[in-house]
Motif scaffolding. Sequence first.
Motif, mmCIF file in Angstrom:
data_model
loop_
_atom_site.group_PDB
_atom_site.id
_atom_site.type_symbol
_atom_site.label_atom_id
_atom_site.label_comp_id
_atom_site.label_asym_id
_atom_site.label_seq_id
_atom_site.Cartn_x
_atom_site.Cartn_y
_atom_site.Cartn_z
ATOM 1 N N SER A 53 39.720 47.654 16.762
ATOM 2 C CA SER A 53 39.399 47.371 18.159
ATOM 3 C C SER A 53 40.326 46.305 18.740
ATOM 4 C CB SER A 53 37.946 46.897 18.251
ATOM 5 O OG SER A 53 37.697 46.265 19.475
ATOM 6 N N ARG A 54 40.812 46.559 19.927
ATOM 7 C CA ARG A 54 41.684 45.595 20.604
ATOM 8 C C ARG A 54 40.959 44.263 20.819
ATOM 9 N NH1 ARG A 54 45.980 46.703 22.819
ATOM 10 N NH2 ARG A 54 47.159 45.427 24.196
ATOM 11 N N ASP A 55 39.690 44.310 21.185
ATOM 12 C CA ASP A 55 38.927 43.072 21.416
ATOM 13 C C ASP A 55 38.852 42.219 20.151
ATOM 14 O OD1 ASP A 55 38.452 43.779 24.063
ATOM 15 O OD2 ASP A 55 36.508 44.685 23.607
ATOM 16 N N ILE A 56 38.613 42.860 19.018
ATOM 17 C CA ILE A 56 38.533 42.128 17.746
ATOM 18 C C ILE A 56 39.884 41.526 17.397
ATOM 19 C CG2 ILE A 56 38.146 42.346 15.254
ATOM 20 C CD1 ILE A 56 35.557 42.374 16.958
ATOM 21 N N VAL A 57 40.950 42.288 17.557
ATOM 22 C CA VAL A 57 42.301 41.783 17.254
ATOM 23 C C VAL A 57 42.625 40.587 18.149
ATOM 24 C CG1 VAL A 57 44.768 42.350 17.288
ATOM 25 C CG2 VAL A 57 43.126 43.968 16.324
ATOM 26 N N LEU A 62 43.167 34.716 18.794
ATOM 27 C CA LEU A 62 42.756 33.463 19.438
ATOM 28 C C LEU A 62 42.250 32.463 18.405
ATOM 29 C CD1 LEU A 62 42.140 31.728 21.914
ATOM 30 C CD2 LEU A 62 39.934 32.916 22.083
ATOM 31 N N TRP A 63 41.422 32.936 17.471
ATOM 32 C CA TRP A 63 40.902 32.058 16.420
ATOM 33 C C TRP A 63 42.060 31.448 15.629
ATOM 34 C CZ3 TRP A 63 41.198 31.118 11.304
ATOM 35 C CH2 TRP A 63 40.213 30.292 10.743
ATOM 36 N N GLU A 64 43.019 32.292 15.239
ATOM 37 C CA GLU A 64 44.172 31.802 14.474
ATOM 38 C C GLU A 64 44.966 30.772 15.281
ATOM 39 O OE1 GLU A 64 44.826 32.343 11.319
ATOM 40 O OE2 GLU A 64 43.874 34.239 10.813
ATOM 41 N N ASP A 77 51.926 38.928 19.217
ATOM 42 C CA ASP A 77 52.018 39.700 20.459
ATOM 43 C C ASP A 77 52.448 41.137 20.178
ATOM 44 O OD1 ASP A 77 51.168 37.586 22.000
ATOM 45 O OD2 ASP A 77 53.200 36.904 22.472
ATOM 46 N N THR A 78 53.396 41.304 19.279
ATOM 47 C CA THR A 78 53.833 42.645 18.887
ATOM 48 C C THR A 78 52.717 43.367 18.146
ATOM 49 O OG1 THR A 78 56.097 41.850 18.683
ATOM 50 C CG2 THR A 78 55.582 43.932 17.600
ATOM 51 N N PHE A 79 52.034 42.657 17.272
ATOM 52 C CA PHE A 79 50.945 43.213 16.464
ATOM 53 C C PHE A 79 49.823 43.753 17.346
ATOM 54 C CE2 PHE A 79 47.427 43.082 13.438
ATOM 55 C CZ PHE A 79 48.035 43.391 12.236
ATOM 56 N N LYS A 80 49.440 42.994 18.381
ATOM 57 C CA LYS A 80 48.286 43.386 19.200
ATOM 58 C C LYS A 80 48.599 44.471 20.220
ATOM 59 C CE LYS A 80 48.233 40.076 22.961
ATOM 60 N NZ LYS A 80 47.501 39.062 23.660
ATOM 61 N N THR A 89 46.429 51.035 12.748
ATOM 62 C CA THR A 89 45.709 50.711 11.526
ATOM 63 C C THR A 89 45.861 49.225 11.269
ATOM 64 O OG1 THR A 89 46.180 52.887 10.601
ATOM 65 C CG2 THR A 89 45.493 51.190 9.061
ATOM 66 N N PHE A 90 44.759 48.521 11.151
ATOM 67 C CA PHE A 90 44.782 47.086 10.884
ATOM 68 C C PHE A 90 44.858 46.875 9.384
ATOM 69 C CE2 PHE A 90 43.207 42.903 10.082
ATOM 70 C CZ PHE A 90 43.486 42.151 11.209
ATOM 71 N N SER A 91 45.801 46.049 8.957
ATOM 72 C CA SER A 91 45.945 45.722 7.545
ATOM 73 C C SER A 91 45.733 44.224 7.359
ATOM 74 C CB SER A 91 47.350 46.111 7.060
ATOM 75 O OG SER A 91 47.639 45.487 5.833
ATOM 76 N N ILE A 92 44.696 43.867 6.612
ATOM 77 C CA ILE A 92 44.442 42.453 6.347
ATOM 78 C C ILE A 92 45.625 41.836 5.598
ATOM 79 C CG2 ILE A 92 42.965 40.816 5.101
ATOM 80 C CD1 ILE A 92 40.616 42.713 5.760
#
Length: 107
Positions: A53-57, A62-64, A77-80, A89-92
Amino acid sequence: MSMNQTIKETIHANGIDITVYTNDFKIEYISLTDIARFRSTDPRFTIHSWLRSRDIVEFLGLWECLYNPDFKRADFDTFKQDAGSNAYTFSIKEWNDRLHGIGIPSH
């Protein structure tokens, strides 16, 4: 107790046990896996959906930015930009390695 020893405690919410981890009693990490078990017997799929989800990313970025001086904001910025798209696909591992993220430890 050594400073690097992880303390593991459990909170109970809505009938589920949620593990909370801390090393210093100032910063605590809540188990997403435990929370996701409320939605699914296989929490990996629930977490995978959340992290796309874009909101979660944007929230994680922001938290980081607030709590991690080593976070690579320009790379974020590129990642989001791709967040929320069908192909995203989000990769931790990538989040932590490429962006120097600390907010989502993986065990």
